[in-house]
Design a protein around this motif. Structure first.
Motif, short mmCIF file in Angstrom:
data_model
loop_
_atom_site.label_atom_id
_atom_site.label_comp_id
_atom_site.label_asym_id
_atom_site.label_seq_id
_atom_site.Cartn_x
_atom_site.Cartn_y
_atom_site.Cartn_z
N PRO A 149 0.75 -1.26 -0.03
CA PRO A 149 0.20 -0.05 -0.02
C PRO A 149 0.92 1.22 0.03
CG PRO A 149 -0.91 -1.73 1.49
CD PRO A 149 0.29 -2.11 1.08
N ALA A 150 1.77 1.56 0.96
CA ALA A 150 2.45 2.89 1.07
C ALA A 150 3.23 2.83 -0.24
CB ALA A 150 3.42 2.57 2.19
N ALA A 151 3.73 1.84 -0.76
CA ALA A 151 4.70 2.02 -2.17
C ALA A 151 3.59 2.37 -3.37
CB ALA A 151 5.30 0.45 -2.41
N ALA A 152 2.26 1.75 -3.31
CA ALA A 152 1.40 2.17 -4.27
C ALA A 152 1.04 3.57 -4.34
CB ALA A 152 0.23 1.28 -4.21
N ILE A 153 0.94 4.12 -2.90
CA ILE A 153 0.85 5.54 -2.65
C ILE A 153 1.81 6.45 -3.44
CG2 ILE A 153 0.33 7.51 -1.17
CD1 ILE A 153 -1.30 5.47 0.52
N ARG A 154 2.85 6.06 -3.09
CA ARG A 154 3.99 6.93 -3.50
C ARG A 154 4.27 6.94 -4.96
NH1 ARG A 154 8.98 4.78 -4.62
NH2 ARG A 154 8.58 2.91 -3.27
N SER A 155 4.21 5.64 -5.58
CA SER A 155 4.37 5.50 -7.12
C SER A 155 3.21 6.24 -7.94
CB SER A 155 4.43 4.23 -7.42
OG SER A 155 3.07 3.45 -7.17
N TYR A 156 1.89 6.31 -7.23
CA TYR A 156 0.80 6.90 -7.71
C TYR A 156 0.91 8.35 -7.84
CZ TYR A 156 -2.61 3.28 -9.38
OH TYR A 156 -2.96 2.36 -10.15
N ARG A 157 1.47 8.94 -6.53
CA ARG A 157 1.47 10.22 -6.66
C ARG A 157 2.66 10.83 -7.33
NH1 ARG A 157 -0.28 13.71 -2.44
NH2 ARG A 157 1.84 14.86 -2.53
N GLN A 158 3.55 10.24 -7.53
CA GLN A 158 4.91 10.47 -8.45
C GLN A 158 4.26 10.63 -9.77
OE1 GLN A 158 8.09 8.21 -8.63
NE2 GLN A 158 8.88 9.12 -10.37
N LEU A 159 3.38 9.54 -10.27
CA LEU A 159 2.83 9.53 -11.59
C LEU A 159 1.89 10.92 -11.77
CD1 LEU A 159 1.97 8.22 -14.47
CD2 LEU A 159 0.05 7.00 -12.88
N LEU A 160 0.84 11.13 -10.78
CA LEU A 160 0.04 12.07 -10.78
C LEU A 160 0.83 13.44 -11.16
CD1 LEU A 160 -2.63 10.89 -8.03
CD2 LEU A 160 -2.76 10.67 -10.53
#
Length: 319
Positions: free
Chosen positions: A77-88
């Protein structure tokens, strides 16, 4: 400029899709994705292998929809949030007025590890609210347990339906309220046995040695070293910011190592601690955030005896 159901919405427009047939999924996903492409919006799919191919085959060739590796995105979960925030952030920097994503949490997560994915679904209402994102989270009701669907309704403000509606969830719970409630934690069967190592008020060095002592080659070296660092961080946090006594217990199984760190305090006050880097330099926030990205499952429990974090390296028990 925002379009579609999110046209007049500021921030994150978060929806769930509950479907009981492939046709129902496509009835929601295809118009959503093609509408994004038609509007010139960055449009992404982060579904699993089967559902991703189902959607891909339903789209016209050269549709302009970009497919992300769903299994990689939703590793932790935390890695998903980090990668999505970077993409966004990258899409907004490139001029995007709205971004569309449809994704799904891997069904294997619906068992004993669902607690931290439920917290993920809640936390992203806050974590992505800085961005003009419209996303849909797909759940196949044929394979999703009722208790998971109940959490889906509480963590998503609205539902997208196959007939084109966008309806509010009657049990939607704001993330700060939801995350302060104790998660349903499934005990790991290893914990029914005496721990391989048990220490009271250990130093960080003693905690690291305890994890190494439990290692019998059952987890990859990278996972073991991540657990060593994580346990050291959490023990240090408990000694500095918790209340005595601090106890470390370590169990060793055939395919995983499980460690718990307990203290007599109440644990972090920030409900997003672990899933997001804590702002304002809150005690222990960065260490817990790193731990959530390093271990294959992290749970927490708060009771009359204090606060306990459980960390798993190797193949997390899925129930």
């Amino acid at each position: 400029m925002r379009t579609g159901a999110a046209a007049h919405h500021h921030g994150y427009y978060h929806e769930a899709v509950r479907y009981d047939s492939d046709d129902e999924l496509l009835a929601v996903a295809v118009p959503f994705l093609l509408g994004g492409v038609e509007a010139g919006e960055p449009t992404f799919v982060a579904l699993g292998e089967r559902t991703g191919e189902l959607v891909r085959s339903a789209l016209p060739a050269g549709s302009g929809v970009e497919f992300l590796p769903g299994g990689d995105v939703y590793a932790r979960p935390a890695a998903a949030i980090r990668s999505y925030r970077q993409l966004l952030a990258e899409q907004v920097a490139a001029g995007a007025g709205q971004i569309r994503i449809i994704g799904e949490v891997p069904p294997v997560s619906f068992g004993a590890t669902w607690d931290w994915w439920a917290r993920y679904e809640s936390a992203i209402n806050h974590a992505y609210d800085d961005f003009p994102l419209w996303s849909m989270c797909a759940y196949d009701t044929r394979i999703t347990p009722p208790e998971v669907l109940a959490d889906v309704a509480r963590t998503h403000p609205r539902f997208a339906t196959p007939d084109g509606r966008h309806v509010p969830s009657p049990t939607w719970t704001p993330p700060r309220e939801y995350l302060r409630q104790g998660p349903r934690v499934v005990p790991d069967p290893l914990q029914a046995q005496p721990p391989a190592v048990e220490l009271a008020d250990p130093t960080a060095a003693e905690a690291r040695a305890a994890v190494h002592k439990a290692d019998q080659g059952q987890v990859p070296v990278v996972d073991l070293e991540d657990l060593v660092v994580s346990v050291s961080e959490i023990v240090t946090n408990a000694l500095r910011h918790g209340r005595p006594p601090v106890r470390l217990r370590v169990w060793a199984g055939d395919d995983r190592i499980v460690a718990t760190v307990s203290d007599g305090g109440e644990g972090p006050g920030d409900p997003f601690c672990g899933l997001l880097p804590v702002s304002g330099g809150a005690p222990g926030g960065l260490g817990l955030w790193i731990t959530y990205q390093s271990c294959n499952h992290v749970t927490w429990q708060r009771d009359d005896g204090g606060f306990t974090l459980r960390l798993t390296a190797g193949k997390a028990y899925t129930g």
